[in-house]
Design a protein around this motif. Sequence first.
Motif, PDB file in Angstrom:
ATOM      1  N   ASP A 124       0.827  -1.208   0.000  1.00 13.15           N
ATOM      2  CA  ASP A 124       0.000   0.000   0.000  1.00 13.15           C
ATOM      3  C   ASP A 124       0.865   1.263   0.000  1.00 13.15           C
ATOM      4  N   GLU A 125       1.926   1.244   0.767  1.00 16.31           N
ATOM      5  CA  GLU A 125       2.823   2.405   0.825  1.00 16.31           C
ATOM      6  C   GLU A 125       3.632   2.549  -0.462  1.00 16.31           C
ATOM      7  N   LEU A 126       4.131   1.435  -0.990  1.00 18.02           N
ATOM      8  CA  LEU A 126       4.933   1.488  -2.216  1.00 18.02           C
ATOM      9  C   LEU A 126       4.130   2.058  -3.381  1.00 18.02           C
ATOM     10  N   VAL A 127       2.868   1.686  -3.458  1.00 20.07           N
ATOM     11  CA  VAL A 127       1.991   2.175  -4.522  1.00 20.07           C
ATOM     12  C   VAL A 127       1.876   3.702  -4.451  1.00 20.07           C
ATOM     13  N   LYS A 128       1.829   4.251  -3.259  1.00 20.54           N
ATOM     14  CA  LYS A 128       1.735   5.710  -3.085  1.00 20.54           C
ATOM     15  C   LYS A 128       2.925   6.437  -3.711  1.00 20.54           C
ATOM     16  N   PHE A 129       4.058   5.746  -3.827  1.00 19.61           N
ATOM     17  CA  PHE A 129       5.256   6.334  -4.407  1.00 19.61           C
ATOM     18  C   PHE A 129       5.403   5.980  -5.889  1.00 19.61           C
ATOM     19  N   GLY A 130       4.393   5.341  -6.444  1.00 18.76           N
ATOM     20  CA  GLY A 130       4.400   5.034  -7.871  1.00 18.76           C
ATOM     21  C   GLY A 130       5.232   3.832  -8.272  1.00 18.76           C
ATOM     22  N   LEU A 131       5.576   2.984  -7.319  1.00 20.48           N
ATOM     23  CA  LEU A 131       6.376   1.800  -7.641  1.00 20.48           C
ATOM     24  C   LEU A 131       5.494   0.688  -8.212  1.00 20.48           C
ATOM     25  N   ASN A 132       6.125  -0.190  -8.964  1.00 17.49           N
ATOM     26  CA  ASN A 132       5.445  -1.322  -9.593  1.00 17.49           C
ATOM     27  C   ASN A 132       5.287  -2.433  -8.551  1.00 17.49           C
ATOM     28  N   VAL A 133       4.049  -2.699  -8.132  1.00 13.44           N
ATOM     29  CA  VAL A 133       3.788  -3.615  -7.028  1.00 13.44           C
ATOM     30  C   VAL A 133       2.676  -4.595  -7.396  1.00 13.44           C
ATOM     31  N   LYS A 134       2.872  -5.856  -7.035  1.00 16.27           N
ATOM     32  CA  LYS A 134       1.850  -6.893  -7.142  1.00 16.27           C
ATOM     33  C   LYS A 134       1.775  -7.582  -5.788  1.00 16.27           C
ATOM     34  N   SER A 135       0.566  -7.860  -5.328  1.00 19.24           N
ATOM     35  CA  SER A 135       0.398  -8.511  -4.022  1.00 19.24           C
ATOM     36  C   SER A 135      -0.257  -9.873  -4.184  1.00 19.24           C
ATOM     37  N   PHE A 136       0.188 -10.804  -3.355  1.00 18.02           N
ATOM     38  CA  PHE A 136      -0.297 -12.177  -3.404  1.00 18.02           C
ATOM     39  C   PHE A 136      -0.616 -12.674  -2.005  1.00 18.02           C
ATOM     40  N   GLU A 137      -1.495 -13.649  -1.953  1.00 18.79           N
ATOM     41  CA  GLU A 137      -1.895 -14.239  -0.675  1.00 18.79           C
ATOM     42  C   GLU A 137      -0.901 -15.287  -0.177  1.00 18.79           C
ATOM     43  N   ASN A 138      -0.250 -15.995  -1.122  1.00 17.33           N
ATOM     44  CA  ASN A 138       0.575 -17.121  -0.704  1.00 17.33           C
ATOM     45  C   ASN A 138       1.751 -17.344  -1.652  1.00 17.33           C
ATOM     46  N   ASN A 139       2.606 -18.283  -1.292  1.00 22.14           N
ATOM     47  CA  ASN A 139       3.820 -18.574  -2.056  1.00 22.14           C
ATOM     48  C   ASN A 139       3.526 -19.205  -3.413  1.00 22.14           C
ATOM     49  N   ILE A 140       2.473 -19.981  -3.504  1.00 23.50           N
ATOM     50  CA  ILE A 140       2.124 -20.618  -4.783  1.00 23.50           C
ATOM     51  C   ILE A 140       1.741 -19.562  -5.815  1.00 23.50           C
ATOM     52  N   GLU A 141       0.877 -18.627  -5.431  1.00 17.47           N
ATOM     53  CA  GLU A 141       0.490 -17.546  -6.349  1.00 17.47           C
ATOM     54  C   GLU A 141       1.712 -16.731  -6.774  1.00 17.47           C
ATOM     55  N   THR A 142       2.582 -16.459  -5.832  1.00 20.19           N
ATOM     56  CA  THR A 142       3.788 -15.676  -6.114  1.00 20.19           C
ATOM     57  C   THR A 142       4.687 -16.411  -7.095  1.00 20.19           C
ATOM     58  N   SER A 143       4.912 -17.684  -6.852  1.00 13.00           N
ATOM     59  CA  SER A 143       5.745 -18.500  -7.736  1.00 13.00           C
ATOM     60  C   SER A 143       5.174 -18.539  -9.140  1.00 13.00           C
ATOM     61  N   ARG A 144       3.880 -18.728  -9.241  1.00 12.60           N
ATOM     62  CA  ARG A 144       3.221 -18.782 -10.548  1.00 12.60           C
ATOM     63  C   ARG A 144       3.411 -17.468 -11.298  1.00 12.60           C
ATOM     64  N   TYR A 145       3.260 -16.352 -10.605  1.00 16.94           N
ATOM     65  CA  TYR A 145       3.452 -15.042 -11.236  1.00 16.94           C
ATOM     66  C   TYR A 145       4.884 -14.913 -11.770  1.00 16.94           C
TER      67      TYR A 145
END
Length: 175
Positions: A124-145
């Motif tokens: 949430d904070e990183l987005v305020k600074f215009g950074l490229n951010v993706k959020s995930f619930e778990n390690n499987i979703e992150t790995s797949r991304y």
Amino acid sequence: NVEGDYNIENSLSAIEIAYKLGMSYDEIRCGLLAYKPIEKRWEAESSKGFNVINDSYNANPESMKASVSTFLELYSNPVVVLGDMGELGDNEVEYHREVGRYIGQRFKNGLFLTVGHLAACVADELVKFGLNVKSFENNIETSRYILDNLNAGSTIFLKASRSMKFEEIIENLKK
């Protein structure tokens, strides 16, 4: 033979103590050159063309700020995967926001992936600074991304508390 300004301070302390204990500078130099970090402490490995630095043995606000800063200063096209920091008490949400503000105020490049409900506060904070951010619930979703969206040769930095089990991300990348 490890990265980070904070490791310079650690090395200087080790040098001073070793010298006071009677070791020669040559013995100290050899000892420092032989140093290998413990498992999950800036541990580098390659998997499916990705270079992964796993620093997920432990995390607190200061260690997260220091290690992420070091990574972002040293690597081009950085990919930072941040997970929850555990055992922070009643102010855990604010500590996560603090990390996001710290990074956002100092860095303007990189892809940031967050994993977990507390790490979403960093996002949430990183987005305020215009950074490229993706959020995930778990390690499987992150790995797949990572597998579906990142190019081989990318260097990925993993930082979280041990409870996040980020070694699962590395294992998923190997499959």
